[in-house]
Design a protein around this motif. Structure first.
Motif, PDB file in Angstrom:
ATOM      1  N   ARG A  45       0.790  -1.256   0.213  1.00  0.00           N
ATOM      2  CA  ARG A  45      -0.125   0.058  -0.186  1.00  0.00           C
ATOM      3  C   ARG A  45       0.815   1.363  -0.008  1.00  0.00           C
ATOM      4  O   ARG A  45       0.318   2.507  -0.363  1.00  0.00           O
ATOM      5  N   SER A  46       2.146   1.006   0.339  1.00  0.00           N
ATOM      6  CA  SER A  46       2.902   2.363   0.387  1.00  0.00           C
ATOM      7  C   SER A  46       3.166   2.805  -1.081  1.00  0.00           C
ATOM      8  O   SER A  46       3.514   4.113  -1.194  1.00  0.00           O
ATOM      9  N   ARG A  47       2.932   1.976  -1.892  1.00  0.00           N
ATOM     10  CA  ARG A  47       3.179   2.309  -3.250  1.00  0.00           C
ATOM     11  C   ARG A  47       2.036   3.137  -3.848  1.00  0.00           C
ATOM     12  O   ARG A  47       2.219   3.557  -5.158  1.00  0.00           O
ATOM     13  N   GLU A  48       0.925   3.556  -3.105  1.00  0.00           N
ATOM     14  CA  GLU A  48       0.012   4.263  -3.684  1.00  0.00           C
ATOM     15  C   GLU A  48       0.426   5.367  -3.844  1.00  0.00           C
ATOM     16  O   GLU A  48      -0.039   6.148  -4.910  1.00  0.00           O
ATOM     17  N   LYS A  49       1.444   6.073  -3.214  1.00  0.00           N
ATOM     18  CA  LYS A  49       1.825   7.303  -3.609  1.00  0.00           C
ATOM     19  C   LYS A  49       2.578   7.413  -4.885  1.00  0.00           C
ATOM     20  O   LYS A  49       2.350   8.474  -5.567  1.00  0.00           O
ATOM     21  N   PHE A  50       3.078   6.375  -5.153  1.00  0.00           N
ATOM     22  CA  PHE A  50       3.558   6.571  -6.660  1.00  0.00           C
ATOM     23  C   PHE A  50       2.484   6.702  -7.623  1.00  0.00           C
ATOM     24  O   PHE A  50       2.480   7.490  -8.719  1.00  0.00           O
ATOM     25  N   SER A  51       1.451   6.219  -7.427  1.00  0.00           N
ATOM     26  CA  SER A  51       0.335   5.951  -8.437  1.00  0.00           C
ATOM     27  C   SER A  51      -0.362   7.458  -8.288  1.00  0.00           C
ATOM     28  O   SER A  51      -0.779   8.096  -9.616  1.00  0.00           O
ATOM     29  N   GLN A  52      -0.324   7.995  -7.048  1.00  0.00           N
ATOM     30  CA  GLN A  52      -0.850   9.428  -7.112  1.00  0.00           C
ATOM     31  C   GLN A  52       0.032  10.562  -7.893  1.00  0.00           C
ATOM     32  O   GLN A  52      -0.552  11.481  -8.520  1.00  0.00           O
ATOM     33  N   GLU A  53       1.272  10.358  -7.751  1.00  0.00           N
ATOM     34  CA  GLU A  53       2.196  10.993  -8.790  1.00  0.00           C
ATOM     35  C   GLU A  53       1.966  10.905 -10.222  1.00  0.00           C
ATOM     36  O   GLU A  53       2.128  11.979 -10.925  1.00  0.00           O
TER      37      GLU A  53
END
Length: 358
Positions: free
Chosen positions: A48-56
């Motif tokens: 789930r920490s990789r959701e930030k990448f998707s937001q970018e």
């Protein structure tokens, strides 16, 4: 944003998703978010920490690819998961009629690859295997020189591939220490596939493997002898535990994450000329009447315009999805490379040569 052709801009953009946001998955997602030919509709990762990448990237994020496939209207999916998950995730995509781009290896075993190929064919979807080097202009130029006969009859090939994987590489992916995560399946497979693309089909494999460098369950060093259907022979040495300036990654400039050198990692020897790679310097006798080791040699360099092979591969996948092109590396082609890789592992275990069916 990267600009494609005018035709690409006019056609409908294909909707893509990426499953797996590890090192290579992020590369695919970044290019998919910038290419005119496609729209990055979603990404998926269990972390789930990789959701930030998707937001970018301003795209939807999922932790379950099955949910993503159910909710999103997708034309194609890129699977960039650990090897063991390629068949299950790939099958989920093709069974929904979604075109598939699966990272190398196509599957963890030849049998799993066969099942995935069969499912893709049954569901009438295209299957592209991610052997990105085939899209590097340097590799394309070498293929044209070799297969175009400029070297005469190809006699032999020498390949060196040495680099040092740092501790954090294994901390980020503990599976890389276990069976299926070693440099034969992750790195040597690139060298094998590139040689198949340049030189033809492999008919015989002999390998010696070693765990000496790291003492992991998987190998860290391998020496391979190959014979091709045209009787060309090749020798390969790969290690992931030694400082080195001789490897595809550090000599081609393809991925600037790696420290770059000006060395060559491959040499091709023919009856009329020899070729280094990636330098693409052809060595030959300019005067056909003065051939022999006592006579001077001429050197001619082939100039090539650089281009990102990952971007070119993804643009190709978009055209495959749109029905404009056939996969440059089909499922069957990816399976052939995997068969050769399994022969390397088998030979390393048995210390016997392995013959490959034509």
């Amino acid at each position: 944003m990267e600009r494609g052709t005018e035709e690409a801009a006019e056609r409908r953009r294909v909707r893509l998703a990426v499953i797996g946001l590890g090192m290579i998955g992020k590369v695919h997602a970044q290019f998919a978010s910038r290419l005119d030919e496609c729209e990055l509709a979603a990404v998926c990762d269990t972390d789930r920490s990789r959701e930030k990448f998707s937001q970018e990237l301003k795209t939807a994020f999922y932790t379950d690819y099955r949910v993503m496939l159910e909710r999103e209207a997708l034309d194609g999916v890129i699977v960039a998961l650990p090897n063991e998950a390629h068949e299950s995730a790939g099958s989920a995509c093709v069974e929904r009629g979604v075109h598939l781009f699966v990272e190398k290896p196509i599957a963890p075993t030849v049998e799993a690859a066969a099942r995935l190929i069969e499912r893709a064919a049954k569901n009438r979807v295209q299957l592209l295997v991610g052997h990105h080097r085939r899209f590097n202009p340097l590799v394309e130029a070498a293929r044209q020189i070799i297969r175009g006969g400029e070297l005469g009859s190809l006699l032999g090939v020498s390949v060196l591939c040495g680099f040092y994987k740092p501790a954090e590489y294994f901390i980020a992916g503990p599976w890389r220490k276990e069976k299926g995560g070693g440099p034969v399946l992750l790195n040597l497979i690139h060298e094998i596939d590139t040689l198949r693309y340049l030189c033809g089909e492999i008919t015989r494999v002999y390998a010696e493997v070693s765990h000496k460098g790291r003492n992991f369950p998987v190998e860290d060093t391998v020496s391979v002898s190959l014979r091709f259907e045209n009787d060309t022979v090749a020798s390969m040495l790969l290690t992931d535990t030694a400082p080195s300036q001789w490897a595809y990654e550090c000599t081609t400039g393809e991925n600037l994450f790696f420290y770059q050198t000006k060395e060559n990692c491959c040499h091709f020897f023919g009856t009329e000329a020899s070729l280094d790679f990636p330098g693409l310097n052809k060595v030959y006798y300019a005067d056909p009447n003065r051939r022999g080791w006592q006579h001077p040699l001429s050197i001619r360099k082939t100039g090539v315009s650089t281009a990102n092979s990952y971007q070119r591969q993804l643009a190709h996948f978009c055209r495959v999805v749109s029905g404009e092109e056939s996969p440059r590396t089909s499922g069957i082609d990816g399976q052939r490379t995997l068969i050769a890789i399994e022969a390397v592992l088998t030979s390393g275990q048995t210390r016997q040569p392995v013959l490959l069916e034509p």
